[in-house]
Design an enzyme around this catalytic site. Structure first.
Site, PDB file in Angstrom:
ATOM      1  N   HIS A 217       0.748  -1.505  -0.180  1.00  0.00           N
ATOM      2  CA  HIS A 217      -0.025   0.081   0.177  1.00  0.00           C
ATOM      3  C   HIS A 217       0.714   1.191   0.115  1.00  0.00           C
ATOM      4  O   HIS A 217       1.875   1.050   0.078  1.00  0.00           O
ATOM      5  CB  HIS A 217      -0.904   0.138   1.289  1.00  0.00           C
ATOM      6  CG  HIS A 217      -1.942  -1.099   1.309  1.00  0.00           C
ATOM      7  ND1 HIS A 217      -3.259  -0.762   0.862  1.00  0.00           N
ATOM      8  CD2 HIS A 217      -1.808  -2.373   1.409  1.00  0.00           C
ATOM      9  CE1 HIS A 217      -4.058  -1.827   1.016  1.00  0.00           C
ATOM     10  NE2 HIS A 217      -3.105  -2.857   1.513  1.00  0.00           N
ATOM     11  N   GLU A 299       2.782   0.426   4.394  1.00  0.00           N
ATOM     12  CA  GLU A 299       2.652   1.578   3.735  1.00  0.00           C
ATOM     13  C   GLU A 299       3.770   2.534   3.070  1.00  0.00           C
ATOM     14  O   GLU A 299       4.448   2.730   4.019  1.00  0.00           O
ATOM     15  CB  GLU A 299       1.795   2.316   4.486  1.00  0.00           C
ATOM     16  CG  GLU A 299       0.542   1.871   5.037  1.00  0.00           C
ATOM     17  CD  GLU A 299      -0.610   2.203   4.229  1.00  0.00           C
ATOM     18  OE1 GLU A 299      -0.329   2.731   2.977  1.00  0.00           O
ATOM     19  OE2 GLU A 299      -1.756   1.788   4.631  1.00  0.00           O
TER      20      GLU A 299
HETATM   21 ZN   LIG Z   1      -4.018   1.048   0.691  1.00  0.00          ZN
END
Ligand SMILES: [Zn+2]
Length: 335
Positions: A217, A299
């Site tokens: 992500h 992330e």
């Molecule tokens: Zn995401």
């Protein structure tokens, strides 16, 4: 923003509302929170390279079963607003020679140190989710409660979407892991119009008996918030969710991924989540709650921050990001 999914608070990347800012306690973590990022960087690297007194137990993972592929490769959709490659190549001289995603099969039967290991890569979101609001807004069981099937994810201000980013990085990562001999499966490869739902994403890793799963992500936080963080599953035993067996191994995986990601990219741990550790623990993500295999999210940066966006839109940087993830996974699977 129109890119933000319905379960987002409007800033973050659509993986769900954040629980209150709190990361797992413990004296070590508390102590680390007081350290400056450079010291943390050293700590993370020390962790992953195995400094003196390393207490990680040797792994004796059984040979995993072979899994089928997630489907044939297809070309990623290319929305017209992509700013990919036009900025942010801050260190082209350090870029690996190979920076294009592969067009090869997603399955490996090769030899190498990861022969017999199965890794599932989950490219977060789907470029087609924007056109399938009804489908992705459907609620699914995430073990502890019900939540939207999937979200659109975020994007840079210039329109490079998180879904494009995750697919590109995932393909690069797949190639690197295949070169190590691993069998690699993607949960989606630009080969379906939306989704899959978060519960299905978890099941794909489970059915593959994956030795490691990583969900890729990039965040959508406020400008000025920078850096990466790895999300670890909390120990949850509620409803159909039971992560008690994977919480420990997932932390090991996550720490190795974080340390190697830092080393490969030079990016600092998040300055807004995790207290500078680059690690966060969550119990609200279906993709983690429903996993029976060691799994983390990463992330990679904040798409809404101009400096981070310059990195995320750089193919050379994405290759470094994939290399860091690969190194972390290799380290975890070797023990
Ligand atoms: Zn995401």
């Amino acid at each position: 923003m129109s890119y933000v999914g319905p379960d987002s608070d409007g800033f973050f990347d659509g993986d769900g509302p954040r629980r209150p800012r709190r990361f797992s306690g413990g004296p070590l973590t508390v102590a680390l929170a007081a350290l400056v990022p450079t010291a943390l960087a050293g700590w993370l690297i020390w962790q992953v390279v195995g400094g003196p007194g390393e207490n990680e137990p040797a792994k004796t993972l059984p040979a995993a079963s072979q899994s089928s592929t997630a489907g044939a490769d297809t070309t990623s959709p290319s929305p017209s607003k992509s700013d990919d490659g036009k900025k942010g190549d801050a260190s082209p001289s350090a870029a690996p020679s190979k920076s294009k995603p592969p067009a090869s099969s997603s399955k490996s039967a090769g030899s190498g140190p990861l022969k017999g290991k199965v890794v599932v890569i989950d490219p977060g979101h789907n470029p087609g989710n924007f056109q399938h609001a009804a489908e992705i807004n459907r609620l699914v069981d995430i073990g502890t409660n019900r939540k939207e099937c999937d979200t659109t994810g975020t994007s840079t201000n210039a329109g490079y979407t998180e879904a494009q980013f995750t697919l590109d990085v995932s393909r690069r990562l797949r190639t690197l892991l295949q070169q190590q001999g691993a069998t690699v499966e993607l949960t989606q490869n630009g080969d379906r119009s939306w989704g899959p739902c978060v519960d299905e994403r978890a099941r794909i890793g489970n059915k593959a008996h994956a030795d490691a799963v990583i969900s890729v992500h990039a965040d959508g936080s406020a400008a000025g918030n920078r850096g990466f963080h790895v999300i670890l599953p909390a120990s949850v035993n509620s409803g159909s969710a039971d992560t008690t067996a994977i919480a420990g191994p997932s932390r090991d995986l996550g720490e190795r991924v974080a340390g190697n990601f830092l080393r490969a990219t030079g990016s600092a741990p998040s300055n807004y989540i995790g207290g500078g550790t680059g690690l966060d623990v969550r119990k609200d993500l279906g993709g983690l709650n429903l996993s029976t295999q060691p799994k983390v999210f990463i992330e990679c940066g904040n798409m809404r921050d101009a400096k981070d966006a310059a990195l995320l839109t750089s193919g050379a940087w994405r290759q470094k990001a994939a290399q860091g993830m690969s190194d972390g996974i290799v380290s975890f699977l070797h023990g």
